[in-house]
Design a protein around this motif. Sequence first.
Motif, mmCIF file in Angstrom:
data_model
loop_
_atom_site.group_PDB
_atom_site.id
_atom_site.type_symbol
_atom_site.label_atom_id
_atom_site.label_comp_id
_atom_site.label_asym_id
_atom_site.label_seq_id
_atom_site.Cartn_x
_atom_site.Cartn_y
_atom_site.Cartn_z
ATOM 1 N N PHE A 16 4.947 -16.994 5.758
ATOM 2 C CA PHE A 16 5.453 -18.243 5.932
ATOM 3 C C PHE A 16 5.708 -18.359 7.567
ATOM 4 C CE2 PHE A 16 6.434 -18.628 1.465
ATOM 5 C CZ PHE A 16 5.450 -19.874 1.237
ATOM 6 N N THR A 17 5.269 -17.256 8.200
ATOM 7 C CA THR A 17 5.502 -17.380 9.618
ATOM 8 C C THR A 17 4.691 -18.313 10.486
ATOM 9 O OG1 THR A 17 4.063 -15.509 10.125
ATOM 10 C CG2 THR A 17 6.386 -14.986 9.695
ATOM 11 N N GLU A 18 3.783 -19.069 9.769
ATOM 12 C CA GLU A 18 3.212 -20.056 10.537
ATOM 13 C C GLU A 18 4.163 -21.231 10.646
ATOM 14 O OE1 GLU A 18 1.893 -20.445 6.056
ATOM 15 O OE2 GLU A 18 2.447 -18.862 7.566
ATOM 16 N N LEU A 19 5.243 -21.366 10.095
ATOM 17 C CA LEU A 19 6.260 -22.342 10.202
ATOM 18 C C LEU A 19 7.340 -21.877 11.064
ATOM 19 C CD1 LEU A 19 6.237 -23.397 6.320
ATOM 20 C CD2 LEU A 19 5.316 -24.485 8.028
ATOM 21 N N GLY A 263 -3.703 -18.794 4.026
ATOM 22 C CA GLY A 263 -2.286 -19.326 4.432
ATOM 23 C C GLY A 263 -1.062 -18.861 3.564
ATOM 24 N N SER A 264 0.148 -18.895 3.883
ATOM 25 C CA SER A 264 1.108 -18.157 3.026
ATOM 26 C C SER A 264 1.227 -18.768 1.507
ATOM 27 C CB SER A 264 2.432 -18.279 3.773
ATOM 28 O OG SER A 264 2.459 -17.691 4.797
ATOM 29 N N PHE A 268 0.197 -16.301 -3.443
ATOM 30 C CA PHE A 268 0.928 -15.706 -4.822
ATOM 31 C C PHE A 268 0.108 -16.224 -6.035
ATOM 32 C CE2 PHE A 268 3.755 -17.367 -1.550
ATOM 33 C CZ PHE A 268 4.194 -16.276 -1.003
ATOM 34 N N ASP A 269 -1.241 -16.174 -5.841
ATOM 35 C CA ASP A 269 -1.950 -16.579 -7.102
ATOM 36 C C ASP A 269 -1.721 -15.391 -8.140
ATOM 37 O OD1 ASP A 269 -2.685 -18.899 -6.109
ATOM 38 O OD2 ASP A 269 -4.843 -18.253 -5.273
ATOM 39 N N TRP A 270 -1.588 -14.171 -7.462
ATOM 40 C CA TRP A 270 -1.615 -13.064 -8.470
ATOM 41 C C TRP A 270 -0.378 -13.126 -9.449
ATOM 42 C CZ3 TRP A 270 2.869 -9.948 -7.906
ATOM 43 C CH2 TRP A 270 3.574 -10.318 -6.681
ATOM 44 N N LEU A 271 0.681 -13.784 -9.043
ATOM 45 C CA LEU A 271 1.680 -14.107 -9.970
ATOM 46 C C LEU A 271 1.406 -14.937 -11.017
ATOM 47 C CD1 LEU A 271 4.852 -14.199 -7.692
ATOM 48 C CD2 LEU A 271 4.603 -12.591 -9.458
ATOM 49 N N ARG A 272 0.433 -15.959 -10.826
ATOM 50 C CA ARG A 272 0.416 -17.107 -12.034
ATOM 51 C C ARG A 272 -0.682 -16.362 -12.933
ATOM 52 N NH1 ARG A 272 -0.083 -19.519 -6.847
ATOM 53 N NH2 ARG A 272 1.849 -20.577 -6.450
#
Length: 272
Positions: A16-19, A263-264, A268-272
Motif C-alpha cells: 500500500f505504499t502507492e498511498l 496493486g496492493s 491477497f488472493d492467496w488467502l482467499r
Amino acid sequence: MSFTDARFDVNLSILFTELPLLDRPAAAAAAGFDAVELWWPWVDDPAPEQSVLDGLRSALESAGTRLVGLNFYAGRLPGPDRGALSVPGAESERFLANLDVAADFAASVGCTALNALYGNRVAGVDPAEQDALALANLATAARAADRVGATLLIEALNAPESPDYPLVSAPAAIDVVNRVNAATGLDNTRFLLDLYHLSMNGEDLAEVVNRYAPLTGHVQIADNPGRGAPGTGSLPLADLLDLLRKAGYAGWTGLEYKPSPAGSAASFDWLR
C-alpha cells in the motif's frame, strides 16, 4: 496451499505504499486486515513533531487497525542507510534519539514489538569496535522497549541484498539476542524470523524453525525468488508456518512482500 491458524498482519512500508502513509491503515482494513506493522515511516526524522505522531495514531484508530510491529529508526529502507548502530556519529545519534520516541508511540497504540536493525559494516573501522557500539545501543533499545512493556527484535537480513550487514544467518542474529539479554538481564530481546531473508541465505528453514522457535518474537514472510506473495515462488510457506505453530509460536506473521503488479489491494488472493 493452506495457512490455517496463522495470524497475519500487513507491513505498510512495503504494501500500500502507492498511498499516503495516513491512508494505508484504512486500505489494509478494507483488504480484511485488522493488524499492521511499519518500518520507521519518517526516514529523515527520528523524532517528528507530536502532531505527526498523533496523525498516524488517529489513522490507525479510525481504520480499526492495531500496530503490532514497528522498527526503530534506521534511515531509508530499502537502501544503504542501515548503519544506525555501526560507528559513533550522526546515524548512531539518530538511532538513540529515536528510542524513547518510538517506544512511547508504540505504547500509545498498543504495539509491543520493536525491531532494531543492527547496522551495516563501515569500512576502515575495527569490526570489534562496531560490535561493541551495537551491543551498547541495542541494550539501550532493550531498556527503552522494556519501559513500555515491549519486546526488542533482532533481525537477520540476506547477504545478496545487504552485503555489508553482519547478521546474515539465524545463528548470528540469535547470538546477538543472547548477548543483549545477558547485557541487560531483562530477557525481552527476541529473534525476528524472516523466512525470505533466511531462504536467500540458503539456510535450512525447517531446521531454523525447529531450533529457534522458542526465541522467536515475530515472523515475516515473502516468497522466493522474487519477494512476492506466497505462491509466486517456491518456498513451502504454509508448511513452515504450520511447523512454527507446532513448535509453539503463536505470534503475528507479517506480510512483507512486494505487491502484485495489479496493486496492493490485489495482493491477497492467496488467502482467499
